[in-house]
Design an enzyme around this catalytic site. Structure first.
Site, PDB file in Angstrom:
ATOM      1  NE  ARG A 221      -4.239  -1.556   0.383  1.00 58.09           N
ATOM      2  CZ  ARG A 221      -4.420  -2.588  -0.434  1.00 58.09           C
ATOM      3  NH1 ARG A 221      -3.526  -2.869  -1.376  1.00 58.09           N
ATOM      4  NH2 ARG A 221      -5.493  -3.347  -0.319  1.00 58.09           N
ATOM      5  CD  GLU A 250      -3.034   3.379  -5.023  1.00 58.90           C
ATOM      6  OE1 GLU A 250      -4.128   2.800  -5.165  1.00 58.90           O
ATOM      7  OE2 GLU A 250      -2.003   2.813  -4.679  1.00 58.90           O
ATOM      8  CG  HIS A 268      -3.491  -0.554  -6.557  1.00 62.13           C
ATOM      9  ND1 HIS A 268      -3.783   0.041  -5.346  1.00 62.13           N
ATOM     10  CD2 HIS A 268      -3.472  -1.883  -6.318  1.00 62.13           C
ATOM     11  CE1 HIS A 268      -3.947  -0.895  -4.426  1.00 62.13           C
ATOM     12  NE2 HIS A 268      -3.765  -2.084  -5.000  1.00 62.13           N
TER      13      HIS A 268
HETATM   14  P1  NDP Z   1      -0.579 -11.835   4.849  1.00 56.50           P
HETATM   15  O1  NDP Z   1      -1.425 -11.452   6.009  1.00 56.50           O
HETATM   16  O2  NDP Z   1      -0.509 -13.253   4.432  1.00 56.50           O
HETATM   17  O3  NDP Z   1       0.942 -11.335   5.076  1.00 56.50           O
HETATM   18  C1  NDP Z   1       1.254 -10.122   5.660  1.00 56.50           C
HETATM   19  C2  NDP Z   1       2.689 -10.177   6.138  1.00 56.50           C
HETATM   20  O4  NDP Z   1       3.069  -8.865   6.616  1.00 56.50           O
HETATM   21  C3  NDP Z   1       2.925 -11.141   7.282  1.00 56.50           C
HETATM   22  O5  NDP Z   1       4.130 -11.817   7.076  1.00 56.50           O
HETATM   23  C4  NDP Z   1       3.017 -10.244   8.501  1.00 56.50           C
HETATM   24  O6  NDP Z   1       3.840 -10.863   9.493  1.00 56.50           O
HETATM   25  C5  NDP Z   1       3.649  -8.995   7.912  1.00 56.50           C
HETATM   26  N1  NDP Z   1       3.337  -7.783   8.666  1.00 56.50           N
HETATM   27  C6  NDP Z   1       2.113  -7.363   9.090  1.00 56.50           C
HETATM   28  N2  NDP Z   1       2.231  -6.228   9.779  1.00 56.50           N
HETATM   29  C7  NDP Z   1       3.551  -5.916   9.806  1.00 56.50           C
HETATM   30  C8  NDP Z   1       4.303  -4.867  10.400  1.00 56.50           C
HETATM   31  N3  NDP Z   1       3.709  -3.895  11.124  1.00 56.50           N
HETATM   32  N4  NDP Z   1       5.643  -4.868  10.228  1.00 56.50           N
HETATM   33  C9  NDP Z   1       6.248  -5.838   9.519  1.00 56.50           C
HETATM   34  N5  NDP Z   1       5.588  -6.863   8.935  1.00 56.50           N
HETATM   35  C10 NDP Z   1       4.257  -6.903   9.090  1.00 56.50           C
HETATM   36  O7  NDP Z   1      -1.107 -10.910   3.654  1.00 56.50           O
HETATM   37  P2  NDP Z   1      -0.964 -11.155   2.074  1.00 56.50           P
HETATM   38  O8  NDP Z   1       0.418 -11.600   1.775  1.00 56.50           O
HETATM   39  O9  NDP Z   1      -2.097 -11.962   1.593  1.00 56.50           O
HETATM   40  O10 NDP Z   1      -1.192  -9.643   1.549  1.00 56.50           O
HETATM   41  C11 NDP Z   1      -0.329  -8.618   1.978  1.00 56.50           C
HETATM   42  C12 NDP Z   1      -0.808  -7.269   1.477  1.00 56.50           C
HETATM   43  O11 NDP Z   1      -0.507  -7.110   0.099  1.00 56.50           O
HETATM   44  C13 NDP Z   1      -2.289  -6.962   1.533  1.00 56.50           C
HETATM   45  O12 NDP Z   1      -2.738  -6.666   2.836  1.00 56.50           O
HETATM   46  C14 NDP Z   1      -2.397  -5.783   0.605  1.00 56.50           C
HETATM   47  O13 NDP Z   1      -2.158  -4.570   1.314  1.00 56.50           O
HETATM   48  C15 NDP Z   1      -1.256  -6.010  -0.379  1.00 56.50           C
HETATM   49  N6  NDP Z   1      -1.774  -6.354  -1.714  1.00 56.50           N
HETATM   50  C16 NDP Z   1      -1.524  -5.512  -2.764  1.00 56.50           C
HETATM   51  C17 NDP Z   1      -2.011  -5.805  -4.021  1.00 56.50           C
HETATM   52  C18 NDP Z   1      -1.750  -4.913  -5.177  1.00 56.50           C
HETATM   53  O14 NDP Z   1      -2.560  -4.872  -6.086  1.00 56.50           O
HETATM   54  N7  NDP Z   1      -0.640  -4.202  -5.212  1.00 56.50           N
HETATM   55  C19 NDP Z   1      -2.850  -6.983  -4.272  1.00 56.50           C
HETATM   56  C20 NDP Z   1      -3.001  -7.829  -3.099  1.00 56.50           C
HETATM   57  C21 NDP Z   1      -2.486  -7.507  -1.885  1.00 56.50           C
HETATM   58  P3  NDP Z   1       3.693 -10.471  11.051  1.00 56.50           P
HETATM   59  O15 NDP Z   1       2.234 -10.504  11.354  1.00 56.50           O
HETATM   60  O16 NDP Z   1       4.518 -11.486  11.773  1.00 56.50           O
HETATM   61  O17 NDP Z   1       4.284  -9.092  11.172  1.00 56.50           O
END
Ligand code: NDP
Length: 307
Positions: A221, A250, A268
């Site tokens: 994001r 955006e 995006h």
């Molecule tokens: P997941 O929930 O599977 O993975 C998220 C990861 O981020 C986890 O490893 C989590 O680990 C880590 N994380 C969460 N919060 C933090 C933090 N504060 N600091 C460091 N690491 C953090 O989500 P997905 O992989 O399915 O999706 C991730 C994101 O990708 C979505 O939420 C969306 O924002 C973005 N996305 C973008 C798209 C695009 O079109 N560009 C399309 C689809 C998704 P932990 O909890 O241990 O920190």
């Protein structure tokens, strides 16, 4: 038929299936008390004001995996189930991340312009580029998509390292300190969720640590990166390259970013292929139809999993 509020666009296939079970209302024409279900996207979400007005709302089906535009904790408090579309888009978003990374390393846009402008014939070949092979790549957010990115990068034989809040059971080196990881990396790929917890996680210190030869890829994001700090670093050469699918405001993209030659910018489109959007759309509709059938959903967000 129950009343569904549609926020944002849906495909014809989604509409056809939904019309068999719901009366669909658009955002400029609905009776708040009648609405029991909402379908929305990751960008528009459901505002707190709107959620408060929809007093009979039971479920919000999100057409995307990121749900930072919906206050899922507040929804859970109100007994509203929020769903999203995990997993079905992992490979596509991973492809987008790799595409951006390769375009930065091999100066795809610069060299494409070189051919189109006639400069190849007029002035000769393009300058050399950097190899994307054997790089140290730091994945910020090693979740479903982050792991798919690591897997998809394998042919370029990278050393993968990662940063998350909690260490995962994987063979890659873990860094709890993001600045330290950025110092050790050639490329950072950001794929965390958005929202307050990750606001400007990629700050000026992380960007400086990545350095003049570093490449920043953001497919998470826009809020996750300090955009102003990134732009000035790209302008003064303290950050090498940026490949970006997402932006702070955006669809507004700062002119300064659009003017920079060391960026690759996408609107995006991380998951935006016919195939993946069809799979996401099917799951978004399946969640709503399942909820109508028996009150359960297929893929609730974690905050609502107990409902
Ligand atoms: P997941 O929930 O599977 O993975 C998220 C990861 O981020 C986890 O490893 C989590 O680990 C880590 N994380 C969460 N919060 C933090 C933090 N504060 N600091 C460091 N690491 C953090 O989500 P997905 O992989 O399915 O999706 C991730 C994101 O990708 C979505 O939420 C969306 O924002 C973005 N996305 C973008 C798209 C695009 O079109 N560009 C399309 C689809 C998704 P932990 O909890 O241990 O920190």
């Amino acid at each position: 038929m129950p009343d569904l509020l549609q926020i944002g666009g849906i495909t014809d296939e989604m509409r056809e299936r939904l019309e068999e079970a719901f009366t669909i209302h658009q955002i400029d024409d609905f009776d708040a008390e009648a609405i029991t279900h909402v379908i929305t996207n990751g960008h528009d979400g459901v505002s707190p004001d709107l959620m408060a007005k929809l007093t009979n709302l039971k479920a919000i089906s999100g057409y995307g995996v990121g749900y930072d535009a919906v206050d899922a904790e507040e929804a859970a408090r109100r007994g509203i189930l929020v769903t999203h579309t995990p997993n079905v888009l992992n490979e596509e978003v991973a492809t987008t991340a790799v595409l951006l990374m390769l375009a930065c390393y091999r100066e795809l846009l610069r060299d494409d312009a070189h051919v189109r402008s006639g400069n190849w014939e007029a002035r000769g070949g393009a300058p050399l580029t950097r190899s994307a092979d054997n790089q140290t790549i730091g994945i910020v957010g090693l979740g479903r998509i982050g792991q798919a990115i690591a897997d998809k990068l394998a042919p370029w034989t990278p050393t993968i390292v990662y940063h998350t809040r909690t260490q995962k059971d994987v063979a890659y080196r873990y860094y709890d300190n993001l600045v330290e990881m950025a110092q050790a990396c050639d490329t950072l790929i950001c794929i965390t969720p958005g929202g307050q917890a990750t606001e400007k996680l990629i700050n000026a210190d992380v960007i400086a640590a990545l350095g003049p030869q570093g490449t920043l890829i953001n497919v998470s994001r826009g809020s996750v990166v300090d955009e102003a700090a990134m732009i000035s670093a790209l302008q003064n050469g303290t950050l090498g390259w940026a490949g970006l699918d997402v932006f702070a405001q955006e669809p507004k993209v700062p002119q300064a970013l659009r003017d920079l030659p060391n960026t690759v910018l996408l609107p995006h489109v991380g998951s935006a292929t016919h195939e993946t959007r069809a799979a996401m759309g099917a799951l978004t509709v399946d969640n709503l139809l399942q909820h109508l059938k028996d009150g359960t959903v297929l893929t609730p967000v974690p905050e609502c999993a107990h409902l």
